[in-house]
Design a protein around this motif. Structure first.
Motif, mmCIF file in Angstrom:
data_model
loop_
_atom_site.group_PDB
_atom_site.id
_atom_site.type_symbol
_atom_site.label_atom_id
_atom_site.label_comp_id
_atom_site.label_asym_id
_atom_site.label_seq_id
_atom_site.Cartn_x
_atom_site.Cartn_y
_atom_site.Cartn_z
ATOM 1 N N ASN A 125 -2.743 -3.390 -5.085
ATOM 2 C CA ASN A 125 -3.530 -4.345 -4.300
ATOM 3 C C ASN A 125 -4.041 -3.797 -2.972
ATOM 4 O O ASN A 125 -4.598 -4.546 -2.180
ATOM 5 C CB ASN A 125 -2.697 -5.591 -4.012
ATOM 6 C CG ASN A 125 -2.265 -6.302 -5.270
ATOM 7 O OD1 ASN A 125 -2.948 -6.238 -6.284
ATOM 8 N ND2 ASN A 125 -1.125 -6.953 -5.218
ATOM 9 N N ASP A 149 -8.266 -7.950 -2.147
ATOM 10 C CA ASP A 149 -8.905 -9.265 -2.214
ATOM 11 C C ASP A 149 -9.728 -9.564 -0.954
ATOM 12 O O ASP A 149 -10.401 -10.586 -0.874
ATOM 13 C CB ASP A 149 -7.874 -10.364 -2.469
ATOM 14 C CG ASP A 149 -6.878 -10.539 -1.325
ATOM 15 O OD1 ASP A 149 -6.995 -9.857 -0.284
ATOM 16 O OD2 ASP A 149 -5.954 -11.362 -1.489
ATOM 17 N N GLY A 150 -9.683 -8.686 0.040
ATOM 18 C CA GLY A 150 -10.478 -8.845 1.251
ATOM 19 C C GLY A 150 -9.913 -9.812 2.263
ATOM 20 O O GLY A 150 -10.562 -10.114 3.262
ATOM 21 N N SER A 151 -8.698 -10.278 2.052
ATOM 22 C CA SER A 151 -8.135 -11.308 2.938
ATOM 23 C C SER A 151 -7.831 -10.792 4.346
ATOM 24 O O SER A 151 -7.746 -11.587 5.276
ATOM 25 C CB SER A 151 -6.877 -11.909 2.313
ATOM 26 O OG SER A 151 -5.893 -10.915 2.128
ATOM 27 N N ASN A 152 -7.669 -9.491 4.534
ATOM 28 C CA ASN A 152 -7.382 -8.984 5.879
ATOM 29 C C ASN A 152 -8.469 -8.051 6.391
ATOM 30 O O ASN A 152 -8.222 -7.216 7.254
ATOM 31 C CB ASN A 152 -6.026 -8.277 5.898
ATOM 32 C CG ASN A 152 -6.058 -6.916 5.219
ATOM 33 O OD1 ASN A 152 -6.862 -6.681 4.333
ATOM 34 N ND2 ASN A 152 -5.166 -6.045 5.638
#
Length: 166
Positions: A125, A149-152
């Motif tokens: 991930n 997932d680009g969350s950070n």
């Protein structure tokens, strides 16, 4: 500033990584499109096996023909290399370090002393961002840790200089 990343701990091989050479790695991804488009990760080894199987079958049926060599050579887009923002999947390097069967956690260490710990099973991930607009990350590098997932993406773990697997 330190420009290398070490992988150590409960691994068969301790590894030292130099993010400044990843710009030439075929496994790099363009981060300008990675989080915006429907990115599909390709397994180049599997694609190679599939194409060789087709080639082998064709040779058996039709006989050997030799393709022109210029069509099979890879070409680098020099302009993109000079201006692009790139990352590379972390799991490529962890696989080469060969974590022990009983390894449970992976900890990313920073130059500032910060640590982020995750389960080893989550290793697929993560991305290392190593280039911004064609330049290595010199001020807050050598790499940033991003989630796939680009969350950070706005607040990545910066100044990553080590990985410890326990």
């Amino acid at each position: 500033m330190e420009t290398i990343i070490t992988i150590k701990g409960n691994v068969k091989h301790s590894i030292t990584l130099d993010p400044t050479v990843w710009i030439f790695d075929d496994r790099k991804v363009d981060l300008n499109t990675f989080f915006t488009e429907a990115y599909v990760e390709r397994d180049e080894e599997e694609e190679y096996k599939r194409s060789m199987g087709k080639h082998w079958s064709r040779e058996i049926m039709e006989g050997a023909t030799f393709p022109p060599t210029l069509k099979t050579e890879k070409k680098f887009d020099r302009q993109k290399m000079v201006t692009g923002t790139f990352g590379i999947s972390v799991d490529h390097f962890i696989k080469n370090a060969v974590p022990s069967e009983d390894a449970k956690t992976i900890t990313f260490l920073t130059m500032d002393g910060a640590e982020e710990t995750f389960q080893v099973s989550e290793i697929g991930n993560f991305l290392f961002k190593f280039s911004q607009d064609g330049k290595p990350l010199t001020d807050d590098g050598p790499a940033h840790l991003l989630f796939k997932d680009g969350s950070n993406i706005e607040q990545p773990l910066r100044k990553v200089t080590g990985i410890v697997i326990d």
